[in-house]
Design a protein around this motif. Sequence first.
Motif, PDB file in Angstrom:
ATOM      1  N   ARG A   9      10.098  -7.760  -3.753  1.00  0.00           N
ATOM      2  CA  ARG A   9      10.629  -8.936  -4.456  1.00  0.00           C
ATOM      3  C   ARG A   9      10.510  -8.823  -5.958  1.00  0.00           C
ATOM      4  NH1 ARG A   9       6.995 -12.910  -1.269  1.00  0.00           N
ATOM      5  NH2 ARG A   9       6.174 -10.946  -0.478  1.00  0.00           N
ATOM      6  N   TRP A  10       9.561  -7.999  -6.433  1.00  0.00           N
ATOM      7  CA  TRP A  10       9.401  -7.771  -7.861  1.00  0.00           C
ATOM      8  C   TRP A  10       9.261  -6.268  -8.087  1.00  0.00           C
ATOM      9  CZ3 TRP A  10       5.883 -10.988  -5.105  1.00  0.00           C
ATOM     10  CH2 TRP A  10       6.207 -12.347  -5.155  1.00  0.00           C
ATOM     11  N   PRO A  11       9.498  -5.793  -9.305  1.00  0.00           N
ATOM     12  CA  PRO A  11       9.433  -4.342  -9.542  1.00  0.00           C
ATOM     13  C   PRO A  11       8.066  -3.761  -9.214  1.00  0.00           C
ATOM     14  CG  PRO A  11      10.480  -5.465 -11.395  1.00  0.00           C
ATOM     15  CD  PRO A  11       9.945  -6.533 -10.506  1.00  0.00           C
ATOM     16  N   MET A  12       7.014  -4.564  -9.355  1.00  0.00           N
ATOM     17  CA  MET A  12       5.668  -4.045  -9.137  1.00  0.00           C
ATOM     18  C   MET A  12       5.198  -4.185  -7.681  1.00  0.00           C
ATOM     19  SD  MET A  12       6.114  -7.096 -10.596  1.00  0.00           S
ATOM     20  CE  MET A  12       5.949  -6.891 -12.350  1.00  0.00           C
ATOM     21  N   LYS A  13       6.066  -4.690  -6.825  1.00  0.00           N
ATOM     22  CA  LYS A  13       5.697  -4.846  -5.415  1.00  0.00           C
ATOM     23  C   LYS A  13       6.648  -4.052  -4.528  1.00  0.00           C
ATOM     24  CE  LYS A  13       4.800  -8.103  -1.726  1.00  0.00           C
ATOM     25  NZ  LYS A  13       5.256  -7.047  -0.813  1.00  0.00           N
ATOM     26  N   GLN A  14       6.130  -3.635  -3.390  1.00  0.00           N
ATOM     27  CA  GLN A  14       6.946  -2.818  -2.500  1.00  0.00           C
ATOM     28  C   GLN A  14       7.339  -3.569  -1.232  1.00  0.00           C
ATOM     29  OE1 GLN A  14       4.125   0.570  -2.445  1.00  0.00           O
ATOM     30  NE2 GLN A  14       5.850   1.771  -3.206  1.00  0.00           N
ATOM     31  N   ALA A  15       8.247  -2.956  -0.500  1.00  0.00           N
ATOM     32  CA  ALA A  15       8.705  -3.483   0.789  1.00  0.00           C
ATOM     33  C   ALA A  15       9.092  -2.292   1.644  1.00  0.00           C
ATOM     34  CB  ALA A  15       9.897  -4.418   0.594  1.00  0.00           C
ATOM     35  N   LEU A  16       9.302  -2.540   2.934  1.00  0.00           N
ATOM     36  CA  LEU A  16       9.776  -1.490   3.834  1.00  0.00           C
ATOM     37  C   LEU A  16      11.231  -1.743   4.184  1.00  0.00           C
ATOM     38  CD1 LEU A  16       6.820  -0.923   6.349  1.00  0.00           C
ATOM     39  CD2 LEU A  16       7.683   0.682   4.638  1.00  0.00           C
ATOM     40  N   ARG A  17      12.019  -0.675   4.142  1.00  0.00           N
ATOM     41  CA  ARG A  17      13.420  -0.781   4.524  1.00  0.00           C
ATOM     42  C   ARG A  17      13.584  -0.318   5.978  1.00  0.00           C
ATOM     43  NH1 ARG A  17      17.976  -1.054   1.692  1.00  0.00           N
ATOM     44  NH2 ARG A  17      16.961  -0.455  -0.232  1.00  0.00           N
ATOM     45  N   GLU A  57       0.806  -1.221   0.000  1.00  0.00           N
ATOM     46  CA  GLU A  57       0.000   0.000   0.000  1.00  0.00           C
ATOM     47  C   GLU A  57       0.837   1.267   0.000  1.00  0.00           C
ATOM     48  OE1 GLU A  57      -1.518  -3.513   1.453  1.00  0.00           O
ATOM     49  OE2 GLU A  57      -0.066  -2.280   2.483  1.00  0.00           O
ATOM     50  N   GLY A  58       2.113   1.133   0.287  1.00  0.00           N
ATOM     51  CA  GLY A  58       2.917   2.320   0.493  1.00  0.00           C
ATOM     52  C   GLY A  58       3.213   3.094  -0.777  1.00  0.00           C
ATOM     53  N   GLU A  59       2.735   4.250  -0.846  1.00  0.00           N
ATOM     54  CA  GLU A  59       3.044   5.136  -1.967  1.00  0.00           C
ATOM     55  C   GLU A  59       3.314   6.509  -1.391  1.00  0.00           C
ATOM     56  OE1 GLU A  59       0.014   5.086  -4.830  1.00  0.00           O
ATOM     57  OE2 GLU A  59       0.318   3.002  -5.428  1.00  0.00           O
ATOM     58  N   GLY A  60       4.479   7.015  -1.690  1.00  0.00           N
ATOM     59  CA  GLY A  60       4.821   8.359  -1.222  1.00  0.00           C
ATOM     60  C   GLY A  60       4.806   8.464   0.281  1.00  0.00           C
ATOM     61  N   TRP A  61       3.758   9.135   0.812  1.00  0.00           N
ATOM     62  CA  TRP A  61       3.720   9.432   2.233  1.00  0.00           C
ATOM     63  C   TRP A  61       2.926   8.404   3.029  1.00  0.00           C
ATOM     64  CZ3 TRP A  61       6.658  13.286   4.188  1.00  0.00           C
ATOM     65  CH2 TRP A  61       7.203  14.181   3.258  1.00  0.00           C
ATOM     66  N   GLY A  62       2.536   7.301   2.427  1.00  0.00           N
ATOM     67  CA  GLY A  62       1.743   6.311   3.141  1.00  0.00           C
ATOM     68  C   GLY A  62       2.480   5.771   4.348  1.00  0.00           C
ATOM     69  N   LEU A  65      15.176  -5.390   4.614  1.00  0.00           N
ATOM     70  CA  LEU A  65      13.831  -5.187   4.083  1.00  0.00           C
ATOM     71  C   LEU A  65      12.878  -6.234   4.630  1.00  0.00           C
ATOM     72  CD1 LEU A  65      14.644  -4.616   0.272  1.00  0.00           C
ATOM     73  CD2 LEU A  65      14.812  -3.015   2.166  1.00  0.00           C
ATOM     74  N   MET A  66      11.622  -5.846   4.773  1.00  0.00           N
ATOM     75  CA  MET A  66      10.540  -6.778   5.073  1.00  0.00           C
ATOM     76  C   MET A  66       9.489  -6.582   3.995  1.00  0.00           C
ATOM     77  SD  MET A  66       8.305  -7.299   8.577  1.00  0.00           S
ATOM     78  CE  MET A  66       9.683  -7.952   9.510  1.00  0.00           C
ATOM     79  N   GLY A  67       9.059  -7.693   3.358  1.00  0.00           N
ATOM     80  CA  GLY A  67       8.132  -7.575   2.234  1.00  0.00           C
ATOM     81  C   GLY A  67       6.802  -8.249   2.439  1.00  0.00           C
ATOM     82  N   GLU A  68       6.640  -8.965   3.569  1.00  0.00           N
ATOM     83  CA  GLU A  68       5.357  -9.629   3.834  1.00  0.00           C
ATOM     84  C   GLU A  68       5.391 -10.163   5.255  1.00  0.00           C
ATOM     85  OE1 GLU A  68       4.406 -12.577   0.938  1.00  0.00           O
ATOM     86  OE2 GLU A  68       2.491 -13.141   1.863  1.00  0.00           O
ATOM     87  N   PHE A  69       4.239 -10.149   5.927  1.00  0.00           N
ATOM     88  CA  PHE A  69       4.148 -10.735   7.274  1.00  0.00           C
ATOM     89  C   PHE A  69       2.762 -11.335   7.413  1.00  0.00           C
ATOM     90  CE2 PHE A  69       4.407 -11.476  11.679  1.00  0.00           C
ATOM     91  CZ  PHE A  69       5.742 -11.363  12.046  1.00  0.00           C
ATOM     92  N   LEU A  70       2.748 -12.602   7.847  1.00  0.00           N
ATOM     93  CA  LEU A  70       1.478 -13.332   7.953  1.00  0.00           C
ATOM     94  C   LEU A  70       1.360 -13.962   9.334  1.00  0.00           C
ATOM     95  CD1 LEU A  70      -0.204 -15.615   5.358  1.00  0.00           C
ATOM     96  CD2 LEU A  70       0.411 -16.626   7.558  1.00  0.00           C
ATOM     97  N   VAL A  71       0.177 -13.854   9.918  1.00  0.00           N
ATOM     98  CA  VAL A  71      -0.133 -14.517  11.195  1.00  0.00           C
ATOM     99  C   VAL A  71      -1.398 -15.325  10.986  1.00  0.00           C
ATOM    100  CG1 VAL A  71      -0.669 -14.225  13.631  1.00  0.00           C
ATOM    101  CG2 VAL A  71       0.877 -12.616  12.496  1.00  0.00           C
ATOM    102  N   LEU A  72      -1.327 -16.615  11.267  1.00  0.00           N
ATOM    103  CA  LEU A  72      -2.459 -17.518  11.101  1.00  0.00           C
ATOM    104  C   LEU A  72      -2.765 -18.130  12.467  1.00  0.00           C
ATOM    105  CD1 LEU A  72      -4.127 -18.426   8.604  1.00  0.00           C
ATOM    106  CD2 LEU A  72      -2.643 -20.435   8.468  1.00  0.00           C
TER     107      LEU A  72
END
Length: 601
Positions: free
Chosen positions: A410-418, A378-383, A576-583
């Motif tokens: 992991r891919w150009p069209m996906k984001q992650a947090l540094r 979801e992160g775009e700009g100031w998100g 970087l973290m690119g995904e987090f899942l809790v089940l």
Amino acid sequence: MSNPFENVDPTESARPRSNPPANAHAIEKRVLPLIEAIVNGSASDAELASLEELLAQHPAALRYYTEYVNVHSALRRRYLAGDLPKVEDDLLTAAEVTLASELAGISGQRDNKTRMGWQIIAAALAASLVAVSLFLTNRDSASQADSSKQEKAATSPSPTQKREGSAAERAAQASRNGVAVLTKLVDAQWETDAAGLQVGKPLSSGTLKLASGHVQIEFYCGATVILEGPASFDLLTTDRGFFHYGKLRAHVPARAKGFTIGTDKGDVIDLGTEFGLSVSTDGPSELHVIDGEVDFQAAVSEEATLVEKLRLLGGEALLLAGEGVPQRMNSEQNRFVGPAQLAELADSRQGRHYQRWQNYCQQIQADPSLVAHYTFEEGEGWGRTLVNHAPTSDKSTYGAIVGCDWTRGRWPMKQALRFADASHRVRVNLPGAFDSLTLASWIKIETFYKERPISLLHPETNQERFVHWSIDRVPTGGLMHFAETTNTTGSIKDRKHYSSVRHAISQSDIGQWVCLSTVVDSDQGTVSHYCDGRLVGTQPIKEMRQLGIGVCDLGNWPYSEWAKDTKFEVQNLNGLMGEFLVLGRAMDEREVRQYYEAGKP
């Protein structure tokens, strides 16, 4: 200071353990003097290299080393407590707790020889540490010579510093031994062991056997080669290779003039240009010059007549059949994949994989047990909000981003947090109580600290129950670690630790995306750790009780309580973290593997 051994589970040492390999004692005999040299700070570079080789090749050696270090750490805390910052028992790892329990005299059913061996080691360490303690008590009366000796020891590199230096030296040595760098992989499948074949890593002399896909190799001289599988290619020197079969395209800038690729039919000597080669093991081969000039020197056998060197210009081609004179033919340049086409293939592949992951996301987000799925898209700009895509969640479970920057995932069209600073984190709140639990995440570690654990999820501790999830630092990489705690009447009680024991992360994983999962399965009575879909450790649940997460940080931990001013205060992720899942249930091995396969870059 609380006694670090008082909360030990007395049934731990009685649980069944895997039998050591037949040569385990022989390996221990080789490893022990090397470990002692490191602990004493006297290890030479050769001893460090020998130990690292043993750790890499023998799991028994790695386990022996890990346990030795943990015993040393536990004893150090016990006998030198007066010189250490206040440390709570919940800072001990699972291995420390387990071994500490043995040292405290809690008997089990462990193999007698192993236990006796550890008792001897423990006794020796305890004696040495008591001696150190006495020495510290009387240090005021130590002689000047002793002071000089202490000063020398204090200024000598620590074992950890030596190991870090050794790791850096290995990287430098790999670079010195290299002849080229692997710069691109597109759907590459190797016929041989792929260990070390990572983008950005040096390649030393040797044979590459590509079953399918494409790879790009940049020689130290500046020439670039794109291989199309199936292909077999020998890396010989910084400006020479030998092509056994397959297709390749080479780009040779002017500064790399003279770059040569040998074949069974002869040598292709580039004069600053671009050419393609198609080499068959049971038919004619072809040389196509795309641009510039190329010399072809046919191979000469004792029976063959010497063939003069042939010069080809851009747009010309040769048919190389048998031992006869090469025949000129029409050039078909488009048969060879160039940099632009390789980029298109990579984009197409990344698009397919991204779509595959999105399909998986739709599937997992329909699971009623899903507690949280942070996709980091979801992160775009100031998100500054991390959306939880679990269908039953509300905005109170969204993450608050603190300090982290959005970057490519992991891919150009996906984001992650540094997470680039010790202050960076994502604060979340995930209420609920669970009998079983699955935690999973995609991370890219950019820096391994010398001794600090790496936090994946750490809680505020003023809650009824909470969990810790982290990577414990060891010399060769990291162990996965999970702990759960109840907190009644304001005091932390009975923290249970579960370590992967076998290392999950190695030094070579730095800069690579890795998938980590930990599964607490109350039905099976186990806590299991996985790295990239493969099991790296399982332990029995020490006490059946409900688990909770609550308020916590991703990639960091709140250190406002007892950890402050201790060496455990900072445990942040640097990367970087690119995904987090809790089940809120246990994934089985098939599901863990599916999560990894769906999300791998």
